[in-house]
Design a protein around this motif. Structure first.
Motif, PDB file in Angstrom:
ATOM      1  N   PRO A 154       0.818  -1.228   0.000  1.00 52.99           N
ATOM      2  CA  PRO A 154       0.000   0.000   0.000  1.00 52.99           C
ATOM      3  C   PRO A 154       0.849   1.275   0.000  1.00 52.99           C
ATOM      4  CG  PRO A 154      -0.035  -1.084   2.142  1.00 52.99           C
ATOM      5  CD  PRO A 154       0.651  -2.016   1.233  1.00 52.99           C
ATOM      6  N   ALA A 155       2.066   1.214   0.526  1.00 52.89           N
ATOM      7  CA  ALA A 155       2.895   2.427   0.609  1.00 52.89           C
ATOM      8  C   ALA A 155       3.434   2.833  -0.762  1.00 52.89           C
ATOM      9  CB  ALA A 155       4.045   2.197   1.589  1.00 52.89           C
ATOM     10  N   SER A 156       3.966   1.876  -1.489  1.00 53.29           N
ATOM     11  CA  SER A 156       4.575   2.192  -2.785  1.00 53.29           C
ATOM     12  C   SER A 156       3.637   1.957  -3.960  1.00 53.29           C
ATOM     13  CB  SER A 156       5.838   1.358  -2.984  1.00 53.29           C
ATOM     14  OG  SER A 156       5.510  -0.021  -3.032  1.00 53.29           O
ATOM     15  N   GLY A 157       2.570   1.194  -3.730  1.00 51.22           N
ATOM     16  CA  GLY A 157       1.653   0.835  -4.824  1.00 51.22           C
ATOM     17  C   GLY A 157       2.174  -0.252  -5.731  1.00 51.22           C
ATOM     18  N   LEU A 158       3.254  -0.924  -5.327  1.00 55.84           N
ATOM     19  CA  LEU A 158       3.842  -1.982  -6.145  1.00 55.84           C
ATOM     20  C   LEU A 158       3.071  -3.286  -5.977  1.00 55.84           C
ATOM     21  CD1 LEU A 158       7.648  -1.468  -5.401  1.00 55.84           C
ATOM     22  CD2 LEU A 158       6.373  -0.620  -7.384  1.00 55.84           C
ATOM     23  N   LEU A 159       2.879  -3.985  -7.096  1.00 54.71           N
ATOM     24  CA  LEU A 159       2.355  -5.342  -7.046  1.00 54.71           C
ATOM     25  C   LEU A 159       3.575  -6.273  -7.043  1.00 54.71           C
ATOM     26  CD1 LEU A 159      -0.176  -7.199  -7.138  1.00 54.71           C
ATOM     27  CD2 LEU A 159       0.163  -7.306  -9.614  1.00 54.71           C
ATOM     28  N   ILE A 160       3.760  -6.984  -5.916  1.00 55.59           N
ATOM     29  CA  ILE A 160       4.995  -7.740  -5.700  1.00 55.59           C
ATOM     30  C   ILE A 160       4.724  -9.223  -5.797  1.00 55.59           C
ATOM     31  CG2 ILE A 160       6.859  -8.202  -4.058  1.00 55.59           C
ATOM     32  CD1 ILE A 160       6.182  -5.407  -2.825  1.00 55.59           C
ATOM     33  N   VAL A 161       5.579  -9.911  -6.560  1.00 52.41           N
ATOM     34  CA  VAL A 161       5.490 -11.362  -6.729  1.00 52.41           C
ATOM     35  C   VAL A 161       6.793 -11.963  -6.224  1.00 52.41           C
ATOM     36  CG1 VAL A 161       5.216 -13.270  -8.345  1.00 52.41           C
ATOM     37  CG2 VAL A 161       3.996 -11.116  -8.745  1.00 52.41           C
ATOM     38  N   ARG A 162       6.667 -12.861  -5.229  1.00 53.60           N
ATOM     39  CA  ARG A 162       7.867 -13.514  -4.709  1.00 53.60           C
ATOM     40  C   ARG A 162       8.000 -14.894  -5.351  1.00 53.60           C
ATOM     41  NH1 ARG A 162      10.524 -12.789   1.093  1.00 53.60           N
ATOM     42  NH2 ARG A 162      12.572 -13.631   0.480  1.00 53.60           N
TER      43      ARG A 162
END
Length: 506
Positions: free
Chosen positions: A496-504
């Motif tokens: 929510p802070a950066s708006g990045l959609l992160i895939v691990r």
């Protein structure tokens, strides 16, 4: 005139088997290219940013690829036409090679022509090269033009026809402008022609060497034409694009001499001592057998010394690139491997005079060609499975993004943490050290940013490209929140802070 339309018609009449053989080999080895229409390595970028790759080709001096794309109206990739032209160009190339070899040996080696065709077309190196379908049609067209250049140049030398000499040099220049490996391929092809000329003419020692020098001249002359083509091309397209890609591969003077020597020695062992399953007993066998046969049949060559040098020049073809750069080459660049093996097999069948032995050796060559075709088909299947797995994971990521409330994908940056190898099944070709076969876009994302973004964009869903800074933020978020890796639940998260959609991934 050595090569002519009439001569080609006569060749087809006395070799009615060659066309069915070419078709059979193409179906066996390349049929998967028709059945499996995939997005292969680098295509994901071309389908989104074609000019980015074309500018890279310009920087590499591959203006022939650009010219081919422009002339044939293929600037934008079309899987169907690219695959179709690949097969047509290869069929034309094999007819050209077969006609060249048949004419040089005066039609005395029909079994050799068949063996050459089957062995050359099915070598796994071509499977590696044609993983890059973005350039497959153009490369296969250059494969066709190479024997044409050799025919024109040989005709010019034999018949003292300057126009044919010039045409051969210009054609060779275009071929060199498609892919740098064709420089070495042409040199190996010329050494083969020289060997067969020595067998035909039986010249004296000095005359044999003089003829060899005249053949070798094609390489530097065509290279100059290729360089001129690069200069002209850059006047019209990608004028200021440069790269260190090729110079960075040159390790002499940068690495210790002992380390360079070990690289060369290791590659020799891989290719000639069969330390990779791509390579089989045929290559070392025909290298040794060709030497022995030239010595045993020395009366057929006049003075055998120039002919032995020609055999050595052909046999060492696979070592030229690694020796010049001291870098282990990617298999897709080692286009001399198919030519060396096939040419020496042809030479052996020409020189073996005991008919039963010749037939047994021919059957051995065709058996090797069948094994190569099987490996080739397996490579096509492997690439198809890799592609389907990449599609499946991409669809899962898109679905997870929607579940997390991402509706405006165009303004959402998609970032990956870690890497993931394709989980190939047992029927797939195993991984090879210098190969791109079976390599997932999710594996190369860590060092080639936004490969996956391009791949997903090809599927119709557009995410915003990420930056190096985004990668650092994503890694910190994944570690701080103990994100699990794929395929565990929660491997996709929205920061929510950066708006990045992160895939691990790992």
């Amino acid at each position: 005139m050595l090569f002519s339309v009439k001569g080609f018609r006569d060749f087809l009449k006395r070799s009615p088997f060659i066309c069915p053989l070419i078709i059979a080999v193409l179906v066996l080895a390349y049929g998967g290219k028709v059945a499996y229409q995939t997005v292969s390595l680098d295509l994901e970028v071309m389908l989104v940013h074609p000019n980015a790759l074309y500018r890279a080709w310009s920087a590499f001096g591959r203006w022939g690829l650009l010219l081919y794309k422009w002339v044939f109206g293929m600037w934008y990739y079309n899987a169907g036409i690219e695959t179709g032209l690949l097969l047509l160009n290869l069929a034309a190339a094999m007819l050209a090679f077969a006609y060249l070899l048949d004419t040089l040996t005066e039609g005395k080696n029909p079994l050799g022509v068949c063996a050459f065709t089957a062995l050359y077309l099915t070598h796994p190196v071509w499977g590696e090269q044609f993983l890059y379908m973005l350039q497959a049609a153009a490369i296969s067209f250059a494969v066709f033009l190479m024997p044409v250049a050799l025919m024109l140049y040989t005709d010019g030398l034999r018949g003292k026809k300057p126009l044919r000499l010039i045409a051969g040099i210009l054609t060779g220049g275009f071929v060199f402008g498609c892919y740098q490996s064709f420089v070495i391929m042409t040199a190996v092809g010329l050494a083969g022609i020289f060997l067969f000329e020595m067998h035909r003419t039986k010249p004296k020692f000095l005359r044999g060497f003089g003829t060899g020098i005249l053949y070798v001249l094609l390489v530097p002359l065509a290279f100059l034409v290729s360089k001129a083509g690069t200069i002209v091309q850059r006047m019209f397209y990608a004028q200021n694009i440069t790269t260190n890609y090729l110079t960075n591969q040159m390790r002499w003077g940068k690495d210790p001499v002992e380390e360079c020597r070990k690289v060369i020695e290791s590659f020799f062992e891989t290719v000639f001592l069969l330390k990779d399953s791509y390579f089989n007993i045929l290559l070392p066998a025909v290298c040794i057998l060709a030497f022995v046969l030239v010595i045993v049949r020395f009366r057929e060559f006049g003075n055998p010394i120039p002919s032995l040098i020609a055999v050595l020049a052909v046999a060492l073809g696979p070592m030229y690139l690694v020796s010049a750069t001291a870098t282990t080459p990617q298999y897709r660049s080692e286009l001399t491997l198919p030519l060396t093996a096939a040419l020496l097999a042809f030479a052996c069948l020409l020189l073996i005079k005991i008919k039963p032995v010749r037939i047994v050796f021919f059957l051995f060559c065709m058996y090797i060609a069948f094994l190569q075709a099987k490996t080739f088909a397996r490579m096509n299947y492997t690439e198809y499975i890799r592609y389907e797995q990449d599609v499946s994971l991409s669809e899962e990521i898109i679905r997870k993004a929607h579940e997390l409330g991402v509706t405006d994908t165009k303004n959402t940056r998609l970032v990956f943490v870690g890497t993931l190898k394709a989980p190939l099944n047992e029927s797939c070709e195993p991984r090879h050290a210098n190969s791109a076969l079976g390599v997932s876009v999710y594996e190369v994302e860590c060092f080639s940013r936004n490969k996956v973004n391009c791949f997903i964009r090809d599927m119709g869903v557009v995410f915003e490209d990420n930056t190096a800074e985004d990668a650092g933020i994503a890694a910190e978020y994944a570690n701080a929140n103990a994100m699990p890796a794929y395929p565990a639940e929660g491997f996709v998260a929205l920061d929510p802070a950066s708006g990045l959609l992160i895939v691990r991934l790992s």
